[in-house]
Design an enzyme around this catalytic site. Structure first.
Site, PDB file in Angstrom:
ATOM      1  N   TYR A   1      38.421  44.133  28.197  1.00  0.00           N
ATOM      2  CA  TYR A   1      37.782  43.806  28.735  1.00  0.00           C
ATOM      3  C   TYR A   1      36.262  44.761  29.145  1.00  0.00           C
ATOM      4  CZ  TYR A   1      35.280  43.131  33.583  1.00  0.00           C
ATOM      5  OH  TYR A   1      34.549  42.976  34.658  1.00  0.00           O
TER       6      TYR A   1
ATOM      7  N   SER B   1      29.871  30.349  39.360  1.00  0.00           N
ATOM      8  CA  SER B   1      28.740  30.155  41.019  1.00  0.00           C
ATOM      9  C   SER B   1      29.357  29.764  41.894  1.00  0.00           C
ATOM     10  CB  SER B   1      27.433  29.758  40.844  1.00  0.00           C
ATOM     11  OG  SER B   1      27.342  28.985  40.070  1.00  0.00           O
TER      12      SER B   1
ATOM     13  N   SER C   1      32.608  30.619  43.126  1.00  0.00           N
ATOM     14  CA  SER C   1      32.854  32.235  44.554  1.00  0.00           C
ATOM     15  C   SER C   1      31.832  33.202  43.992  1.00  0.00           C
ATOM     16  CB  SER C   1      34.484  31.622  44.039  1.00  0.00           C
ATOM     17  OG  SER C   1      34.987  32.269  42.888  1.00  0.00           O
ATOM     18  N   GLY C   2      32.425  34.327  44.537  1.00  0.00           N
ATOM     19  CA  GLY C   2      32.966  35.273  44.443  1.00  0.00           C
ATOM     20  C   GLY C   2      30.832  36.080  44.393  1.00  0.00           C
TER      21      GLY C   2
END
Length: 267
Positions: free
Chosen positions: A155, A15, A17-18
């Site tokens: 991914y 948490s 960033s972004g």
């Protein structure tokens, strides 16, 4: 809007960033005491300081969740201020490799970072939620879990595992007052760096002169959806805040897609 979250405590992994940053900021604005997590101390502290400057409550927990030692450190720091009521498993990596490039080692590293890291935090924090008969566990997933592309197979598979474990956990937690759900973002404009990259691509492909034209045409080319633009971190945060609130007491084992209609499904 009062989501009746005042007094709760939340750990949002990744948490600093972004999307994760948007989530902690919105939860803090709703009266939640948040724990900002990251591996970079200066970035995590900057987010926490911003929240405090706006009247919110924020602490910091540092550690690499891809290791047991790191997960122990994060859990200890998060619990030092009191029980955690809301766990948002957001931390992870987005590696870009083709089938030919993604070795077995890369697959294992991706699974560890994107799946087992969240399991580590569930194992460390959810037992106390069960004891208190209330809690929220929210995975940040993604549409590629349901409609994977040829690229990034490791991914895509790790996202599918996040969705699957959330439902399994919901079944495990039945009748405890603790719910488990998924928020599934589409293509999100998560940072100024992402915006700059998109502008560069748009200029190279002739996708328009204004930002509105660039975003619309880039979305059509890269991540077509029914809304015609990219998502914003704050829109993911809003879905998380709803699932974290008492208003979502009757929601468990569910996926909320916030993707502009990218994933098309009748179920």
């Amino acid at each position: 809007m009062d989501l009746r979250l005042a007094g709760k405590r939340a750990l949002v992994t990744g948490s600093s960033s972004g999307i994760g940053e948007a989530i902690v900021k919105l939860l803090a604005a709703e009266g939640v005491a948040v724990v900002v997590h990251g591996r970079d101390e200066s970035r995590a502290n900057a987010v926490a300081e911003t929240i405090r400057a706006e009247g919110g409550k924020a602490e910091v927990a540092l550690g690499d969740l891809a290791t047991d030692t790191g997960a122990d450190a994060v859990a200890a720091a998060a619990l030092a201020g009191g029980p955690i009521d809301i766990l948002v498993n957001n931390a992870g990596v987005i590696p870009f490799h083709s089938w030919a490039e993604a070795t077995a080692e890369i697959w294992a590293q991706t699974y560890n970072s994107n799946v087992i890291s969240g399991v580590r935090m569930i194992q460390r924090l959810v037992p106390q939620m069960r004891e208190r008969r209330w809690g929220r566990v929210i995975q940040i997933g993604g549409g590629l879990s349901q409609q994977p592309q040829a690229s990034g197979p490791h991914y895509n598979a790790s996202l599918a595992a996040r969705h699957n474990l959330a439902v399994s956990l919901a079944r495990e937690l039945k009748g405890t007052g603790v719910t488990s759900n998924v928020v599934s973002p589409g293509a999100i404009l998560a940072s100024e760096a992402a915006r700059a990259t998109l502008i560069h691509m748009a200029q190279a492909h002739g996708w328009g002169e204004t930002w509105e034209e660039m975003e619309r045409n880039a979305t059509q080319a890269i991540a077509p959806n029914d809304v015609g633009r990219l998502g914003r971190p704050e829109e993911i945060a809003a879905a998380v805040a709803y699932l974290a609130s008492p208003s979502a007491d009757y929601v468990s084992g569910a996926t909320i897609r916030v993707d502009g209609g990218t994933i098309r499904s009748v179920i």
